[in-house]
Each structure stands twice: as C-alpha cells, then as structure tokens.
Design an enzyme around this catalytic site. Structure first.
Site, mmCIF file in Angstrom:
data_model
loop_
_atom_site.group_PDB
_atom_site.id
_atom_site.type_symbol
_atom_site.label_atom_id
_atom_site.label_comp_id
_atom_site.label_asym_id
_atom_site.label_seq_id
_atom_site.Cartn_x
_atom_site.Cartn_y
_atom_site.Cartn_z
ATOM 1 N N THR A 1 0.873 -1.186 0.000
ATOM 2 C CA THR A 1 0.000 0.000 0.000
ATOM 3 C C THR A 1 0.902 1.226 0.000
ATOM 4 O O THR A 1 1.991 1.201 0.587
ATOM 5 C CB THR A 1 -0.866 -0.020 1.277
ATOM 6 O OG1 THR A 1 -1.801 -1.087 1.154
ATOM 7 C CG2 THR A 1 -1.606 1.297 1.496
ATOM 8 N N GLY B 1 -10.832 -2.245 2.985
ATOM 9 C CA GLY B 1 -9.899 -2.076 4.106
ATOM 10 C C GLY B 1 -9.961 -0.658 4.651
ATOM 11 O O GLY B 1 -10.918 0.085 4.429
ATOM 12 N N ASP B 2 -8.913 -0.274 5.354
ATOM 13 C CA ASP B 2 -8.888 1.047 5.993
ATOM 14 C C ASP B 2 -8.482 2.171 5.044
ATOM 15 O O ASP B 2 -8.820 3.340 5.278
ATOM 16 C CB ASP B 2 -7.899 1.040 7.171
ATOM 17 C CG ASP B 2 -6.484 0.727 6.701
ATOM 18 O OD1 ASP B 2 -6.324 -0.245 5.929
ATOM 19 O OD2 ASP B 2 -5.549 1.456 7.057
HETATM 20 N N1 ASP Z 1 -4.395 -1.418 4.705
HETATM 21 C C1 ASP Z 1 -4.550 -2.109 3.465
HETATM 22 C C2 ASP Z 1 -5.859 -2.865 3.480
HETATM 23 O O1 ASP Z 1 -6.189 -3.462 4.480
HETATM 24 C C3 ASP Z 1 -3.439 -3.064 3.168
HETATM 25 C C4 ASP Z 1 -2.046 -2.598 3.546
HETATM 26 O O2 ASP Z 1 -1.842 -1.484 3.938
HETATM 27 O O3 ASP Z 1 -1.110 -3.386 3.436
HETATM 28 O O4 ASP Z 1 -6.521 -2.892 2.478
#
Ligand code: ASP
Length: 333
Positions: A202, A232-233
């Site tokens: 990400t 996701g977040d």
């Molecule tokens: N936070 C991202 C998600 O959960 C993935 C990541 O940051 O690696 O979609």
C-alpha cells in the site's frame, strides 16, 4: 538602599534559574526551529525479507527516492501539500512493485479492486473511492470526489460512473496485473485465506507545506484473495487517512480491519490534539500499545513539521524529507 539590593538579588536569581533550564536542555518544543515544509511517504509495511536480492532492494530504494524527490521539488518551490501528496502517490501507483495502481493484488475472482483516499487539512475536505476497476490513478479520482462532488466516499460502479464525467485516465482491469501478484493469489487460494502476508505495498504520503497546510493520501489494492467487496482502511477517512491543520496528517498501512476498528489515523490526531502528546509518542502508543505486533505501521507529519514513521512489522518501505536538509529512505528498522 536595602530595597534596591533585594531587587537586584531577585533579578540575578531569576536570570540564573533561566540559564540553568536552558543549560539542562529544557528548551520548550516551541523554541526549536521548525522546518518550513516536511514530507513522509510509505510503500507498505509487512514481512520484507532482509535477504532480498541486492538489485531488488536497489529498485525499491530508487523508486522511493524518485517519489521523495518529486514531493520535495513541489514543496520546496512553494507548492501545496495537497498537490505534493497526490503527485507522490500517483508516482507510486505507477510502479508495479507496490500494491496500488499497477501491481495491485488480485481479488478472489482474479480481478483488481482499488481503494484510495485523500484529505486536505485546511478545512477537513476529503474524498475517497473503493472497489474501482479501471482508474489508473485512484488517488486522483479520490481528489475529484473531494473537489467536484458534494460527497466524500464513492464505491464500485457509481465511482466508475462518476469517473466517466471527469478526465481521469482509464485502463482495462488487466493493466494492473503482474505475475508476482498472480502467484500470490494462487498461493492464497491453495491455503484458502485472505493473505496479510502478501498485502504489503500500500502507498501513502503526508505533507506540510510552506503555507502551514497539511494533507494526507493513501492508495491500495487491498488484500490478496479479498472477496465479497471487502474494503480495508485505506479509503476510510479516519481509519487509513487523516489530515487536520490543527494537529497532524496521517497515512496508515497494515491489516485494514484492525485499523478500521481502532480509527487509527483519527485516533493519532486526537492524541496530539486533546492530550497534547508529541507526534512520535502518540504514534508509538498506537502502533505498539493499541495495535498488535505484525499489524502494520503509519507515517505522520505534525503542524510543526515533526515526522513519525512507526511500524510493528519487520519492515516498512518509507522515506522522509524536510526543508532543513533531511532526506532519507529506509526499509527495515
Ligand atoms: N491497509 C490495506 C488494506 O487493508 C493493506 C495494507 O496497507 O497493506 O486494504
């Protein structure tokens, strides 16, 4: 005469106490010079093997450096934090090494669904998209949502329909595919899990500009083998992204579900704002005391130009620069 002597003695006492405090290094944070601008970026946190071939490590370092140079150029020449974070994230979205834009992970159905969000610390305006499939730079579509609609968060088909009304660049879904991510999907399908191990990559950026404005941006393909429209977040304001001129700008990376549960990005801003914690202390508290080991990390920049880059994983691709000559790239601790 006696009165004059007493006054003189009192003055000397006050002066010497003042000098002792400075000599002890007890300057208040306000006395430290602050950078005119500051910038941090990340390319995901996770298990990054230390024995990666040297050319691969070099490749990561080069692209992180190029993105940092781009951000520095914009901020140094008086550009806005908002333009800088968008430009940095666009560059990382174009690089197949990262799980954002080109190189995004595969869903369970072997497609790509991309998420992104951006926030402007001047007035808390923000924009986000989730589950987009044909947008080369999801971060730019998120910015269009912020600037060209009355809304904050658009999803899937609706977001694609909105994209039709803008000039953002479109690509076929297979544009995002890479052989490495396909292998990760095959592995995850064999194990029948949604893999956090292979989600790293990400991307995100936070910045303070010369006008004193903060901005944050985050973009991702999410998690390998995700299904049922999992979000996701990263596109969730307050979880993966936050910016408020009164405290700080934050971009997170890690197991999205944990970041959503804890409103991590906003929580960091709240600790800085309400508990007057330093950015570094607040970020450490969240990453080490609230999240679990292996969950991920975050980057943040405060209104005073402090930078925090904290993670509880083995590594986090990251970089930081400021107007006082800082310029560094790092992967592991
Ligand atoms: N936070 C991202 C998600 O959960 C993935 C990541 O940051 O690696 O979609």
């Amino acid at each position: 005469m006696n009165g004059l002597l007493t006054t003189l003695l009192a003055c000397c006492l006050v002066l010497s106490v003042g000098c002792a405090a400075v000599a002890d290094g007890e300057m208040s944070p306000r006395d430290h010079p602050s950078p005119a601008w500051a910038l941090a970026l990340h390319g995901g946190a996770g298990v990054i093997p230390k024995d990666l071939p040297a050319d691969q490590i070099d490749g990561y370092r080069q692209v992180l450096r190029a993105a940092l140079v781009e951000g520095r150029r914009r901020l140094e020449s008086g550009g806005s934090a908002l333009d800088a974070v968008e430009a940095v994230v666009r560059r990382l979205e174009d690089d197949p090494r990262f799980n954002a834009g080109k190189g995004a992970v595969f869903t369970h159905d072997a497609t790509h669904e991309l998420d992104a969000s951006i926030m402007d610390g001047r007035d808390l305006s923000c924009g986000a998209v989730t589950g987009v499939r044909t947008i080369r730079h999801p971060i730019t579509l998120a910015r269009r949502v912020m600037e060209n609609t009355r809304h904050v968060f658009l999803m899937g088909d609706g977001a694609e329909e909105f994209a039709d009304t803008t000039k953002v660049e479109r690509v076929p879904n297979h544009y995002f595919s890479t052989a490495k991510r396909r292998r990760s999907l095959e592995k995850a399908l064999r194990r029948d899990d949604a893999s956090t191990e292979t989600r790293k990559g990400t991307v995100g950026c936070v910045a303070l500009d010369k006008m004193g404005n903060l901005a944050a941006a985050t973009s991702t393909g999410g998690m390998t083998n995700k299904r049922w429209g999992r979000i996701g977040d990263s596109p969730v304001i307050g979880a993966g992204t936050w910016a408020d001129n009164n405290n700080c700008a934050v971009s997170c990376t890690g197991t999205g579900e944990e970041y959503i549960r804890r409103s991590v990005a906003r929580d960091l801003g709240a600790l800085v704002e309400y508990r007057a914690m330093t950015l570094e202390d607040a970020a450490r508290h969240i990453v080490f005391d609230k999240l679990e080991r292996g969950d991920g990390g975050l980057i943040a920049v405060s209104a005073r130009g402090e930078i925090a880059m904290i993670f509880n994983t083995k590594g986090m691709f990251r970089g930081a620069a400021n107007s006082m000559g800082r310029f560094d790239i790092a992967i592991w601790e």
